[in-house]
Design an enzyme around this catalytic site. Structure first.
Site, PDB file in Angstrom:
ATOM      1  N   TYR A 189      -6.006   4.524  -5.167  1.00 35.05           N
ATOM      2  CA  TYR A 189      -5.246   5.276  -6.265  1.00 35.05           C
ATOM      3  C   TYR A 189      -4.547   4.281  -6.931  1.00 35.05           C
ATOM      4  O   TYR A 189      -3.964   3.194  -6.533  1.00 35.05           O
ATOM      5  CB  TYR A 189      -4.738   6.351  -5.627  1.00 35.05           C
ATOM      6  CG  TYR A 189      -3.269   6.016  -4.823  1.00 35.05           C
ATOM      7  CD1 TYR A 189      -3.427   5.345  -3.503  1.00 35.05           C
ATOM      8  CD2 TYR A 189      -2.193   6.383  -5.367  1.00 35.05           C
ATOM      9  CE1 TYR A 189      -2.267   5.040  -2.846  1.00 35.05           C
ATOM     10  CE2 TYR A 189      -0.849   6.131  -4.535  1.00 35.05           C
ATOM     11  CZ  TYR A 189      -0.867   5.412  -3.438  1.00 35.05           C
ATOM     12  OH  TYR A 189       0.170   5.140  -2.805  1.00 35.05           O
ATOM     13  N   HIS A 241     -20.606   7.295   8.509  1.00 37.96           N
ATOM     14  CA  HIS A 241     -19.765   6.125   8.325  1.00 37.96           C
ATOM     15  C   HIS A 241     -20.347   5.262   7.048  1.00 37.96           C
ATOM     16  O   HIS A 241     -19.664   4.532   6.550  1.00 37.96           O
ATOM     17  CB  HIS A 241     -19.462   5.509   9.538  1.00 37.96           C
ATOM     18  CG  HIS A 241     -18.096   6.001  10.399  1.00 37.96           C
ATOM     19  ND1 HIS A 241     -18.461   7.146  10.971  1.00 37.96           N
ATOM     20  CD2 HIS A 241     -16.952   5.658  10.825  1.00 37.96           C
ATOM     21  CE1 HIS A 241     -17.292   7.509  11.628  1.00 37.96           C
ATOM     22  NE2 HIS A 241     -16.408   6.570  11.244  1.00 37.96           N
ATOM     23  N   ARG A 254     -21.439  13.785   6.961  1.00 33.51           N
ATOM     24  CA  ARG A 254     -20.464  12.982   7.142  1.00 33.51           C
ATOM     25  C   ARG A 254     -20.980  11.763   7.899  1.00 33.51           C
ATOM     26  O   ARG A 254     -21.419  11.846   9.157  1.00 33.51           O
ATOM     27  CB  ARG A 254     -19.573  13.613   7.980  1.00 33.51           C
ATOM     28  CG  ARG A 254     -18.204  12.888   8.559  1.00 33.51           C
ATOM     29  CD  ARG A 254     -17.380  13.330   9.488  1.00 33.51           C
ATOM     30  NE  ARG A 254     -16.310  12.398   9.908  1.00 33.51           N
ATOM     31  CZ  ARG A 254     -16.313  11.555  10.890  1.00 33.51           C
ATOM     32  NH1 ARG A 254     -17.597  11.191  11.496  1.00 33.51           N
ATOM     33  NH2 ARG A 254     -15.298  10.678  11.180  1.00 33.51           N
ATOM     34  N   LYS A 273      -4.386  -0.589  -2.509  1.00 34.80           N
ATOM     35  CA  LYS A 273      -3.693   0.528  -2.750  1.00 34.80           C
ATOM     36  C   LYS A 273      -4.581   1.610  -2.187  1.00 34.80           C
ATOM     37  O   LYS A 273      -5.258   2.670  -3.023  1.00 34.80           O
ATOM     38  CB  LYS A 273      -3.128   0.985  -4.242  1.00 34.80           C
ATOM     39  CG  LYS A 273      -2.148   1.971  -4.317  1.00 34.80           C
ATOM     40  CD  LYS A 273      -1.213   1.477  -5.751  1.00 34.80           C
ATOM     41  CE  LYS A 273      -0.014   2.768  -5.977  1.00 34.80           C
ATOM     42  NZ  LYS A 273       0.738   2.951  -4.676  1.00 34.80           N
ATOM     43  N   LEU A 300       1.846  -4.471  -0.420  1.00 34.51           N
ATOM     44  CA  LEU A 300       1.247  -4.050  -1.984  1.00 34.51           C
ATOM     45  C   LEU A 300       2.327  -4.904  -3.206  1.00 34.51           C
ATOM     46  O   LEU A 300       3.528  -4.768  -2.875  1.00 34.51           O
ATOM     47  CB  LEU A 300       1.284  -2.366  -2.290  1.00 34.51           C
ATOM     48  CG  LEU A 300       0.618  -2.298  -3.459  1.00 34.51           C
ATOM     49  CD1 LEU A 300      -0.691  -1.950  -3.508  1.00 34.51           C
ATOM     50  CD2 LEU A 300       1.315  -0.834  -4.078  1.00 34.51           C
ATOM     51  N   GLU A 316       7.965  -4.322   3.452  1.00 28.01           N
ATOM     52  CA  GLU A 316       8.309  -3.605   2.170  1.00 28.01           C
ATOM     53  C   GLU A 316       8.705  -2.230   2.784  1.00 28.01           C
ATOM     54  O   GLU A 316       9.360  -2.059   3.754  1.00 28.01           O
ATOM     55  CB  GLU A 316       6.971  -3.577   1.409  1.00 28.01           C
ATOM     56  CG  GLU A 316       5.660  -2.621   1.902  1.00 28.01           C
ATOM     57  CD  GLU A 316       4.671  -2.560   1.332  1.00 28.01           C
ATOM     58  OE1 GLU A 316       4.826  -2.336  -0.051  1.00 28.01           O
ATOM     59  OE2 GLU A 316       3.399  -2.517   1.669  1.00 28.01           O
ATOM     60  N   ARG A 363      -4.922  -3.783 -11.076  1.00 28.09           N
ATOM     61  CA  ARG A 363      -4.639  -3.568  -9.613  1.00 28.09           C
ATOM     62  C   ARG A 363      -5.711  -2.638  -9.034  1.00 28.09           C
ATOM     63  O   ARG A 363      -6.147  -2.675  -7.877  1.00 28.09           O
ATOM     64  CB  ARG A 363      -3.269  -3.090  -9.386  1.00 28.09           C
ATOM     65  CG  ARG A 363      -2.960  -3.039  -7.876  1.00 28.09           C
ATOM     66  CD  ARG A 363      -1.682  -3.172  -7.460  1.00 28.09           C
ATOM     67  NE  ARG A 363      -0.893  -1.721  -7.875  1.00 28.09           N
ATOM     68  CZ  ARG A 363       0.117  -1.450  -7.839  1.00 28.09           C
ATOM     69  NH1 ARG A 363       1.200  -1.945  -7.457  1.00 28.09           N
ATOM     70  NH2 ARG A 363       0.617  -0.207  -8.198  1.00 28.09           N
TER      71      ARG A 363
HETATM   72  N1  PDD Z   1       3.933   3.587  -4.407  1.00 24.64           N
HETATM   73  N2  PDD Z   1       4.534  -0.726  -1.823  1.00 24.64           N
HETATM   74  C1  PDD Z   1       3.960   0.447  -1.364  1.00 24.64           C
HETATM   75  C2  PDD Z   1       3.480   0.575  -0.139  1.00 24.64           C
HETATM   76  C3  PDD Z   1       3.675   1.277  -2.181  1.00 24.64           C
HETATM   77  O1  PDD Z   1       2.928   2.549  -2.067  1.00 24.64           O
HETATM   78  C4  PDD Z   1       4.211   1.388  -3.676  1.00 24.64           C
HETATM   79  C5  PDD Z   1       4.115   2.260  -4.866  1.00 24.64           C
HETATM   80  C6  PDD Z   1       4.883  -0.080  -4.081  1.00 24.64           C
HETATM   81  C7  PDD Z   1       5.375  -0.088  -5.377  1.00 24.64           C
HETATM   82  O2  PDD Z   1       4.531  -0.262  -6.258  1.00 24.64           O
HETATM   83  P1  PDD Z   1       4.597  -0.174  -7.774  1.00 24.64           P
HETATM   84  O3  PDD Z   1       5.821  -0.804  -8.249  1.00 24.64           O
HETATM   85  O4  PDD Z   1       3.507  -0.522  -8.581  1.00 24.64           O
HETATM   86  O5  PDD Z   1       4.798   1.629  -7.933  1.00 24.64           O
HETATM   87  C8  PDD Z   1       4.971  -0.892  -2.864  1.00 24.64           C
HETATM   88  C9  PDD Z   1       3.486   4.569  -5.318  1.00 24.64           C
HETATM   89  C10 PDD Z   1       4.526   4.861  -6.387  1.00 24.64           C
HETATM   90  C11 PDD Z   1       2.977   5.877  -4.493  1.00 24.64           C
HETATM   91  O6  PDD Z   1       2.511   5.735  -3.458  1.00 24.64           O
HETATM   92  O7  PDD Z   1       3.361   6.946  -5.044  1.00 24.64           O
END
Ligand code: PDD
Length: 300
Positions: A42, A116, A114, A161, A217, A193, A61
């Site tokens: 996503y 895998h 379902r 992501k 991320l 993070e 990304r």
């Molecule tokens: N989250 N690290 C993680 C694990 C994240 O899920 C996100 C973003 C970020 C920051 O990324 P960005 O600056 O591109 O938004 C870092 C989004 C906003 C969410 O899950 O809603």
């Protein structure tokens, strides 16, 4: 009486597998692999005054995430641009809100059972919708936020992501229970993070953020902050830093699409630096605001 969410759903236009239709009419198969396995990726974009912020970086990304999961047949950047344009336009007209977020999700689709194994016939399922966002106010930023810390127990493909977010959800819940904005994650004595944001520290005027490898991320907001530091000649480095350095930092910032650049003034109940947003954050915040203003004024 309908709830606000019910009303929002009625108003919200969605993109769903080639069609634009009301979000509430989207029907997802229980055999969708996103639903069964969390097998999907996503993006979350923000738009100011109807204008998407750093959209191309988000699209790149998303493509990178799809490639990492060997998810083929997903939307290309031309389609993503069209989806973004139409959904932001529909949401903007209805809400006149100061900002919107656009959610885009691609799953590996639904087969007949379902299993895998990668599906032989299923096409990816693409869902997108935009919703109004109340931005954090300047006054709220100026007060600063509290944060907590926890072990990073997520998987080792943090650069993807992925919609498999249970580890992030648990960390977020910990922050939520403490009334904190974010939960800063620690792995092997190093800071990675946060549950849904990146993290920066400032020490002796130097801006530091963890290396963007498989553990984290590579946030679009993180990249913007590094770019602004570079453009303004403010010392900034990407290097791993320890839990000890985090706790001794002069400033801590949390960055994400919806939080932008948020200063932490407490960590686990203890003051960060002077216990107020710091001078380097104020400079960065002003530069970030300028970029938001430029985005908002685009095309007008
Ligand atoms: N989250 N690290 C993680 C694990 C994240 O899920 C996100 C973003 C970020 C920051 O990324 P960005 O600056 O591109 O938004 C870092 C989004 C906003 C969410 O899950 O809603």
């Amino acid at each position: 009486m309908s709830s606000i969410w019910e009303l929002a759903k009625q108003m919200t236009l969605a993109y769903w597998n080639g069609q634009f239709l009301p979000l509430e009419t989207v029907q997802v198969s229980p055999l969708d692999r996103g639903y069964l396995f969390g097998d999907g990726v996503y993006e979350v974009l923000i738009a100011y005054n109807g204008q998407a912020f750093e959209a191309e970086a988000h699209f790149e990304r998303l493509e990178r995430s799809m490639n990492a999961l060997q998810l083929t047949g997903g939307p290309d950047s031309a389609l993503l641009r069209e989806i973004t344009r139409r959904l932001l336009a529909s949401c903007f007209d209805e809400t006149k809100s100061d900002a919107m977020t656009l959610y885009i999700q691609v799953t590996r689709g639904a087969e007949t059972a379902r299993r895998h194994d990668f599906p032989k016939t299923a096409a990816p399922c693409v869902l997108a919708f935009a919703t109004p966002l109340k931005r954090i106010t300047a006054e709220r930023y100026a007060k600063g936020f509290s944060t907590v810390s926890a072990p990073d127990r997520r998987w080792l493909m943090g650069d993807v992501k992925s919609i498999s977010l249970a580890g992030a959800i648990l960390a977020h819940h910990q922050a939520d229970q403490a009334g904190a904005l974010e939960c800063i994650l620690l792995r092997d004595g190093l800071v990675t993070e946060c549950s849904s944001s990146n993290v920066f520290i400032v020490k002796d005027g130097v801006i530091i953020t963890s290396v963007a490898d498989n553990r984290i991320l590579n946030g679009i907001s993180r990249r913007v902050v590094l770019r602004l530091a570079h453009e303004n000649g403010w010392p900034a480095i990407e290097r791993d830093f320890t839990e000890e350095e985090l706790r001794q930092a002069d400033e801590i910032w949390v960055t994400s699409t919806s939080k932008e650049v948020a200063p932490a003034v407490t960590l686990d109940g203890k003051a960060v630096g002077e216990g107020a947003p710091g001078p380097v954050w104020r400079k960065m915040r002003a530069a970030f605001d300028l970029l938001i203003d430029q985005t908002a004024k685009r095309n007008s």
